[in-house]
Write an enzyme that holds these catalytic residues in place. Sequence first.
Site, PDB file in Angstrom:
ATOM      1  N   ILE A  23       0.843  -1.222   0.166  1.00  0.00           N
ATOM      2  CA  ILE A  23      -0.062   0.115   0.025  1.00  0.00           C
ATOM      3  C   ILE A  23       0.845   1.317   0.066  1.00  0.00           C
ATOM      4  O   ILE A  23       0.365   2.144  -0.558  1.00  0.00           O
ATOM      5  CB  ILE A  23      -0.960  -0.137   1.079  1.00  0.00           C
ATOM      6  CG1 ILE A  23      -2.096  -1.188   1.020  1.00  0.00           C
ATOM      7  CG2 ILE A  23      -1.616   1.439   1.601  1.00  0.00           C
ATOM      8  CD1 ILE A  23      -3.014  -1.465   2.201  1.00  0.00           C
ATOM      9  N   ASP A  70      13.044   3.323  11.364  1.00  0.00           N
ATOM     10  CA  ASP A  70      12.516   2.351  12.267  1.00  0.00           C
ATOM     11  C   ASP A  70      11.605   3.059  12.963  1.00  0.00           C
ATOM     12  O   ASP A  70      11.990   3.956  13.948  1.00  0.00           O
ATOM     13  CB  ASP A  70      13.397   1.586  13.254  1.00  0.00           C
ATOM     14  CG  ASP A  70      12.467   0.640  14.438  1.00  0.00           C
ATOM     15  OD1 ASP A  70      11.369   0.619  13.979  1.00  0.00           O
ATOM     16  OD2 ASP A  70      13.432  -0.017  14.958  1.00  0.00           O
ATOM     17  N   SER A 147      -5.214   2.787   9.451  1.00  0.00           N
ATOM     18  CA  SER A 147      -5.725   1.678  10.309  1.00  0.00           C
ATOM     19  C   SER A 147      -6.101   0.413   9.550  1.00  0.00           C
ATOM     20  O   SER A 147      -5.191   0.063   8.946  1.00  0.00           O
ATOM     21  CB  SER A 147      -7.029   2.240  11.130  1.00  0.00           C
ATOM     22  OG  SER A 147      -7.528   1.223  12.075  1.00  0.00           O
ATOM     23  N   TYR A 161      -2.630  -7.082  16.978  1.00  0.00           N
ATOM     24  CA  TYR A 161      -2.764  -6.290  15.791  1.00  0.00           C
ATOM     25  C   TYR A 161      -4.010  -5.786  15.772  1.00  0.00           C
ATOM     26  O   TYR A 161      -4.085  -4.164  15.478  1.00  0.00           O
ATOM     27  CB  TYR A 161      -2.815  -7.339  14.376  1.00  0.00           C
ATOM     28  CG  TYR A 161      -3.028  -6.355  13.150  1.00  0.00           C
ATOM     29  CD1 TYR A 161      -1.934  -5.901  12.506  1.00  0.00           C
ATOM     30  CD2 TYR A 161      -4.349  -6.334  12.621  1.00  0.00           C
ATOM     31  CE1 TYR A 161      -2.015  -5.073  11.284  1.00  0.00           C
ATOM     32  CE2 TYR A 161      -4.378  -5.762  11.375  1.00  0.00           C
ATOM     33  CZ  TYR A 161      -3.454  -5.241  10.747  1.00  0.00           C
ATOM     34  OH  TYR A 161      -4.017  -4.534   9.505  1.00  0.00           O
ATOM     35  N   LYS A 165      -5.034  -1.571  16.091  1.00  0.00           N
ATOM     36  CA  LYS A 165      -5.504  -0.719  14.893  1.00  0.00           C
ATOM     37  C   LYS A 165      -6.747   0.176  15.338  1.00  0.00           C
ATOM     38  O   LYS A 165      -7.110   1.200  14.797  1.00  0.00           O
ATOM     39  CB  LYS A 165      -6.043  -1.538  13.520  1.00  0.00           C
ATOM     40  CG  LYS A 165      -4.703  -2.176  12.904  1.00  0.00           C
ATOM     41  CD  LYS A 165      -3.757  -0.940  12.297  1.00  0.00           C
ATOM     42  CE  LYS A 165      -2.564  -1.672  11.321  1.00  0.00           C
ATOM     43  NZ  LYS A 165      -1.953  -0.472  10.692  1.00  0.00           N
ATOM     44  N   ILE A 194      -6.483  -6.370   1.083  1.00  0.00           N
ATOM     45  CA  ILE A 194      -5.839  -5.772  -0.002  1.00  0.00           C
ATOM     46  C   ILE A 194      -4.470  -6.740  -0.488  1.00  0.00           C
ATOM     47  O   ILE A 194      -3.900  -7.065   0.239  1.00  0.00           O
ATOM     48  CB  ILE A 194      -5.244  -4.573   0.094  1.00  0.00           C
ATOM     49  CG1 ILE A 194      -6.452  -3.545   0.936  1.00  0.00           C
ATOM     50  CG2 ILE A 194      -4.625  -3.694  -1.090  1.00  0.00           C
ATOM     51  CD1 ILE A 194      -7.654  -3.336  -0.042  1.00  0.00           C
ATOM     52  N   THR A 196      -1.349  -7.645  -0.896  1.00  0.00           N
ATOM     53  CA  THR A 196       0.133  -7.216  -0.623  1.00  0.00           C
ATOM     54  C   THR A 196       0.777  -8.197   0.165  1.00  0.00           C
ATOM     55  O   THR A 196       0.041  -9.284   0.439  1.00  0.00           O
ATOM     56  CB  THR A 196      -0.195  -5.990   0.581  1.00  0.00           C
ATOM     57  OG1 THR A 196      -0.894  -6.374   1.721  1.00  0.00           O
ATOM     58  CG2 THR A 196      -0.838  -4.798  -0.030  1.00  0.00           C
TER      59      THR A 196
END
Length: 251
Positions: A23, A70, A147, A161, A165, A194, A196
């Site tokens: 993305i 980072d 997000s 995760y 988000k 998506i 990726t």
Amino acid sequence: MTTLALQPFATKAILVTGAAQGIGLAIARYLARRGANLALADRKKAELESASAAIAKENPDVKIMSRAVDVSNTHEVNAFVADTVRTFGKLNGAVNNAGILGKWGNIEDIKDEDWQRVQQINLGGVMRCLRAELGVIEEGGSIVNMSSVAGLIGFPGLSPYVCSKHAVIGLTKCAAKEAGARNVRVNAVCPGPIVTPMLDEVYHGTTLPTPPIARDGQPEEIASVVGYLLGDESKYTSGVCIPVDGAGYAC
């Protein structure tokens, strides 16, 4: 068609993290084609350099700086944002996209170090970038935080995760309230599945239901929504979180 219509981001300086692939790379390409000068960051130095070179070749009139960063490191983030302003003389927009999926596992099996790593990058990274960007962004600027639809719903096996988000959305709403007096907008985008490298990680851990628009999304479809939020068409839009998921999760 006017040059302004063809290149709505001409003369703008926009920062993008997580820009080496997926993305973030699609966003960088979208913005470069529309005239933006870019400051690109990613932890993957070789991939970032390759991506930056390709974008520069495609868009020879666009100025690009890139840096291995980072986002869990405050010094590196602050230095990158400061160098962006030194290079371009300003910061008009930013896309805080860097993030990781983390390890699969139910809540009772989470290790402290795995939880903390995801929060340090996904939430802490957005906070560090946002903090530095808000200190220097031009009046009328726009910031987009990445997000996920996982920031809107629960999802088994990925609670670090999911929580990170959800928190990005809360941080976005707070920043929008704080920055609005300066005409600075802060919004979030919530991608669904998506195509990726991260989606490959997801499919190694689970099978996702097929959305009504029965396919996975493309990175370019996220980039166009980000472009809208960065651009002049959304000047009165702030504090929103836009799902881009084929009506699969957020409806």
